[in-house]
Write a protein that holds these residues in place. Structure first.
Motif, PDB file in Angstrom:
ATOM      1  N   ARG A 389       0.821  -1.213   0.000  1.00 45.89           N
ATOM      2  CA  ARG A 389       0.000   0.000   0.000  1.00 45.89           C
ATOM      3  C   ARG A 389       0.853   1.261   0.000  1.00 45.89           C
ATOM      4  O   ARG A 389       0.468   2.289  -0.542  1.00 45.89           O
ATOM      5  N   MET A 390       1.996   1.173   0.672  1.00 45.39           N
ATOM      6  CA  MET A 390       2.849   2.350   0.850  1.00 45.39           C
ATOM      7  C   MET A 390       4.287   2.007   0.484  1.00 45.39           C
ATOM      8  O   MET A 390       4.625   0.848   0.217  1.00 45.39           O
ATOM      9  N   SER A 391       5.117   3.035   0.502  1.00 45.27           N
ATOM     10  CA  SER A 391       6.559   2.882   0.332  1.00 45.27           C
ATOM     11  C   SER A 391       7.226   3.501   1.557  1.00 45.27           C
ATOM     12  O   SER A 391       6.606   4.303   2.271  1.00 45.27           O
ATOM     13  N   ILE A 392       8.469   3.141   1.824  1.00 51.06           N
ATOM     14  CA  ILE A 392       9.149   3.747   2.962  1.00 51.06           C
ATOM     15  C   ILE A 392       9.358   5.242   2.720  1.00 51.06           C
ATOM     16  O   ILE A 392       9.149   6.069   3.610  1.00 51.06           O
ATOM     17  N   VAL A 393       9.734   5.594   1.497  1.00 48.67           N
ATOM     18  CA  VAL A 393       9.962   7.001   1.151  1.00 48.67           C
ATOM     19  C   VAL A 393       8.991   7.411   0.059  1.00 48.67           C
ATOM     20  O   VAL A 393       8.823   6.712  -0.939  1.00 48.67           O
ATOM     21  N   GLY A 394       8.339   8.546   0.256  1.00 52.66           N
ATOM     22  CA  GLY A 394       7.386   9.063  -0.717  1.00 52.66           C
ATOM     23  C   GLY A 394       6.593  10.194  -0.094  1.00 52.66           C
ATOM     24  O   GLY A 394       6.790  10.533   1.079  1.00 52.66           O
ATOM     25  N   PRO A 395       5.698  10.803  -0.834  1.00 57.31           N
ATOM     26  CA  PRO A 395       4.856  11.864  -0.260  1.00 57.31           C
ATOM     27  C   PRO A 395       3.983  11.310   0.866  1.00 57.31           C
ATOM     28  O   PRO A 395       3.391  10.239   0.727  1.00 57.31           O
ATOM     29  N   LEU A 460      18.747   8.580  -3.348  1.00 55.90           N
ATOM     30  CA  LEU A 460      17.977   9.648  -2.704  1.00 55.90           C
ATOM     31  C   LEU A 460      17.106   9.065  -1.593  1.00 55.90           C
ATOM     32  O   LEU A 460      16.975   9.668  -0.517  1.00 55.90           O
ATOM     33  N   ASP A 461      16.512   7.890  -1.826  1.00 55.24           N
ATOM     34  CA  ASP A 461      15.730   7.232  -0.776  1.00 55.24           C
ATOM     35  C   ASP A 461      16.601   6.932   0.440  1.00 55.24           C
ATOM     36  O   ASP A 461      16.206   7.188   1.586  1.00 55.24           O
ATOM     37  N   LEU A 462      17.781   6.384   0.205  1.00 55.68           N
ATOM     38  CA  LEU A 462      18.679   6.033   1.309  1.00 55.68           C
ATOM     39  C   LEU A 462      19.103   7.282   2.080  1.00 55.68           C
ATOM     40  O   LEU A 462      19.203   7.265   3.317  1.00 55.68           O
ATOM     41  N   LYS A 463      19.322   8.365   1.372  1.00 58.79           N
ATOM     42  CA  LYS A 463      19.700   9.624   2.016  1.00 58.79           C
ATOM     43  C   LYS A 463      18.555  10.132   2.897  1.00 58.79           C
ATOM     44  O   LYS A 463      18.784  10.561   4.042  1.00 58.79           O
ATOM     45  N   ILE A 464      17.321  10.072   2.396  1.00 56.15           N
ATOM     46  CA  ILE A 464      16.161  10.547   3.160  1.00 56.15           C
ATOM     47  C   ILE A 464      15.957   9.685   4.397  1.00 56.15           C
ATOM     48  O   ILE A 464      15.678  10.196   5.492  1.00 56.15           O
ATOM     49  N   ILE A 465      16.101   8.366   4.248  1.00 59.54           N
ATOM     50  CA  ILE A 465      15.944   7.470   5.403  1.00 59.54           C
ATOM     51  C   ILE A 465      16.997   7.790   6.458  1.00 59.54           C
ATOM     52  O   ILE A 465      16.694   7.862   7.662  1.00 59.54           O
ATOM     53  N   PHE A 466      18.228   7.983   6.033  1.00 59.39           N
ATOM     54  CA  PHE A 466      19.317   8.291   6.969  1.00 59.39           C
ATOM     55  C   PHE A 466      19.056   9.598   7.707  1.00 59.39           C
ATOM     56  O   PHE A 466      19.188   9.680   8.933  1.00 59.39           O
ATOM     57  N   LEU A 467      18.649  10.638   6.967  1.00 55.37           N
ATOM     58  CA  LEU A 467      18.409  11.942   7.595  1.00 55.37           C
ATOM     59  C   LEU A 467      17.172  11.920   8.485  1.00 55.37           C
ATOM     60  O   LEU A 467      17.112  12.643   9.490  1.00 55.37           O
ATOM     61  N   THR A 468      16.184  11.088   8.131  1.00 56.07           N
ATOM     62  CA  THR A 468      14.974  11.004   8.949  1.00 56.07           C
ATOM     63  C   THR A 468      15.300  10.546  10.368  1.00 56.07           C
ATOM     64  O   THR A 468      14.746  11.059  11.345  1.00 56.07           O
ATOM     65  N   ILE A 469      16.205   9.580  10.480  1.00 56.07           N
ATOM     66  CA  ILE A 469      16.558   9.027  11.790  1.00 56.07           C
ATOM     67  C   ILE A 469      17.061  10.122  12.733  1.00 56.07           C
ATOM     68  O   ILE A 469      16.746  10.140  13.921  1.00 56.07           O
ATOM     69  N   PHE A 470      17.818  11.089  12.189  1.00 59.46           N
ATOM     70  CA  PHE A 470      18.439  12.105  13.031  1.00 59.46           C
ATOM     71  C   PHE A 470      17.592  13.375  13.166  1.00 59.46           C
ATOM     72  O   PHE A 470      17.642  14.045  14.190  1.00 59.46           O
ATOM     73  N   ARG A 471      16.811  13.688  12.140  1.00 56.41           N
ATOM     74  CA  ARG A 471      16.093  14.966  12.169  1.00 56.41           C
ATOM     75  C   ARG A 471      14.714  14.885  12.813  1.00 56.41           C
ATOM     76  O   ARG A 471      14.271  15.825  13.457  1.00 56.41           O
ATOM     77  N   VAL A 472      14.044  13.750  12.635  1.00 62.18           N
ATOM     78  CA  VAL A 472      12.681  13.626  13.169  1.00 62.18           C
ATOM     79  C   VAL A 472      12.682  13.727  14.695  1.00 62.18           C
ATOM     80  O   VAL A 472      11.791  14.312  15.322  1.00 62.18           O
ATOM     81  N   ALA A 473      13.731  13.165  15.320  1.00 58.90           N
ATOM     82  CA  ALA A 473      13.787  13.157  16.785  1.00 58.90           C
ATOM     83  C   ALA A 473      13.977  14.556  17.358  1.00 58.90           C
ATOM     84  O   ALA A 473      13.753  14.770  18.550  1.00 58.90           O
ATOM     85  N   HIS A 474      14.379  15.510  16.544  1.00 61.70           N
ATOM     86  CA  HIS A 474      14.613  16.860  17.028  1.00 61.70           C
ATOM     87  C   HIS A 474      13.743  17.889  16.305  1.00 61.70           C
ATOM     88  O   HIS A 474      14.095  19.061  16.200  1.00 61.70           O
ATOM     89  N   ASP A 475      12.595  17.439  15.799  1.00 55.99           N
ATOM     90  CA  ASP A 475      11.727  18.323  15.032  1.00 55.99           C
ATOM     91  C   ASP A 475      10.724  18.998  15.961  1.00 55.99           C
ATOM     92  O   ASP A 475       9.863  18.326  16.552  1.00 55.99           O
ATOM     93  N   PRO A 476      10.782  20.320  16.108  1.00 53.74           N
ATOM     94  CA  PRO A 476       9.850  21.024  17.012  1.00 53.74           C
ATOM     95  C   PRO A 476       8.425  21.052  16.477  1.00 53.74           C
ATOM     96  O   PRO A 476       7.496  21.376  17.221  1.00 53.74           O
TER      97      PRO A 476
END
Length: 479
Positions: A389-395, A460-476
């Motif tokens: 139904r979904m993908s790991i990375v996408g809109p 690009l998917d791998l880059k987004i997954i990597f950045l998600t791990i670090f940025r989501v935890a500090h997203d105000p």
């Protein structure tokens, strides 16, 4: 007549040169395997080390590389592509070929022994050699062009913004060998009309262009005129048919919101895809995207299985209601799908009206605030990924009610649904999370989503997954 020496022999023998390049690339792959085995086994004094099994691997490497090289258009043309772009396409072609060889060896008991060290050495040596040879080829062509060989004297018919954009592309890529000789346009400076070019680059009107083309002073002509000028374009092409210059028509498709545009042929009729999925006409890309989703989802679910059980138990004990919140959203092609999340609210809105969560929202449970803060409520969506139904990375998928609202407010909003929705995306790593209380916030998300679709690659998917791990935890903005 034009100087035949300036035209050079490369253009006249391009197909032979292409065959030579393919042959050299194939030899590189075979010889690289020979060298890799020598280096790993330290048998540098042996004349020939490839056994029958290795020869089959080398042959498979050549055939698979040529297949993927055609797919990634490595041999399409050296003109118009940057060195970095060509290196990326070479890298992906060889990577896919090696991945296919490893899959074949794993699935079929062929008796071929190819150690991990030999495989790694073969991949690295071949990749570096392919890049080096293609760079040397570019350097050789650049040398010829600096001496005036294999160059083209080109002009642009149409002194407008599109023509200026094209001239800028020529200037940015000097290795093309395009010697830009100016603009031609019926709207002269003497008429007091503003043209999108400096006067020193204005060569004259179309009659002057045709005459110079007849005299052999121009090799290639790029017609960059708006679509509304169909009659002028047809008349100019008719006049230029009496010359030996190569004529190219540059359609002004940039007036549209292009998403993964490409040129297709339907019974010989050229058709430009203005809006389209990156996977509809690229089955290999679709396979890579799905393989990436399946492999990573299995790996991630194996790691988070215990935490998910603990979260599910905590949700059940924290407040009355189901553990999972299931909501209807739009998937690929706008088809409705059911998206799973850990329940974080006391309500379960899934109808015509869905109120977005706000900061300090009273509907959010005590545990729900923590889960939403660190995006832990999204973990069940990895199951949605395995379901297809979904993908790991996408809109990010939005509630149906929100889709129906924003599709009327934002131009191109529904283009987000040309691919599967994702758990994370380019918009999310760029701070587009939380409540969209203003229209410009949603517009910003759409811009990132369309940019992702237009430039999708596995890396690009791998880059987004990597950045998600670090940025989501500090997203105000996560609440």
């Amino acid at each position: 007549m034009k100087d035949r020496r300036r035209q050079g022999t490369v253009r006249l023998n391009y197909t032979k040169l292409l065959a030579l390049i393919r042959t050299v690339d194939s030899l590189i792959i075979v010889l690289s395997l020979e060298l890799a085995i020598r280096l790993v086994n330290q048998t540098l004094d042996t004349w020939y080390v490839l056994n029958d099994g290795h020869r089959y691997c080398a042959l498979a490497g050549v055939l698979l590389f040529q297949f993927f090289a055609d797919y990634y258009e490595v041999y399409y043309a050296w003109r118009g592509a940057s060195q970095d772009n060509e290196s990326v396409r070479l890298g992906w072609s060889w990577f896919c070929a090696m991945a296919a060889i490893m899959a074949l060896l794993a699935c079929f008991k062929s008796g071929v022994e190819l150690s991990l060290f030999v495989t790694a050495a073969w991949f690295c040596v071949s990749f570096l050699a392919l890049i080096l040879v293609h760079e040397l080829g570019r350097g050789w062509l650049a040398f010829l062009r600096r001496r005036g060989l294999n160059s083209r004297r080109v002009v642009i018919a149409g002194a407008n913004d599109l023509g200026a954009r094209l001239a800028g592309a020529f200037a940015a890529m000097p290795w093309l060998g395009y010697c830009f000789a100016g603009y031609y346009d019926d709207r002269g400076f003497q008429q007091g009309r503003r043209l999108a070019c400096p006067e020193r680059l204005y060569g004259g009107d179309f009659n002057t262009l045709v005459q110079r083309a007849r005299d052999g002073e121009i090799d290639e002509i790029f017609i960059a005129m708006p679509m509304r000028s169909e009659q002028r374009v047809a008349e100019l092409m008719n006049l230029l048919s009496d010359t030996t210059a190569s004529v190219y028509y540059v359609p002004d498709v940039f007036v549209f919101n292009l998403v993964r545009s490409r040129l297709d042929m339907v019974q010989g009729i050229p058709c430009i895809t203005v809006h389209g999925s990156p996977f509809k006409h690229q089955p290999v890309d679709g396979f890579l995207k799905r393989a990436e989703d399946v492999v990573l989802s299995f790996a991630i679910l194996a790691l988070i299985a215990v935490p998910m059980v603990l979260i599910a138990t905590a949700v059940k004990l924290d407040s009355p209601g189901p553990v999972l919140f299931k909501q209807k959203r739009y998937g690929m092609s706008g088809e409705p799908i059911e998206v799973w999340k850990f329940r974080t609210m006391t309500v379960q809105e899934n109808g015509a009206t869905v109120t977005q969560a706000t900061r300090n929202d009273a509907r959010i449970t005590r545990l729900g605030g923590f889960l939403r803060r660190y995006s832990l409520d999204e973990l069940p969506q990895f199951i949605n990924v395995l379901q297809g139904r979904m993908s790991i990375v996408g809109p990010r998928p939005h509630a149906v009610a929100h889709n129906e609202y924003y599709r009327k407010q934002i131009n191109g909003y529904m283009l987000r649904h040309t691919i599967k929705p994702g758990i994370t995306g380019l918009a999310q790593i760029n701070g587009c999370r939380g409540e969209t209380d203003t229209l410009d916030k949603m517009e910003r998300r759409v811009v990132y989503d369309l940019e992702y679709i237009s430039h999708w690659q596995v890396w690009l998917d791998l880059k987004i997954i990597f950045l998600t791990i670090f940025r989501v935890a500090h997203d105000p903005n996560a609440y």
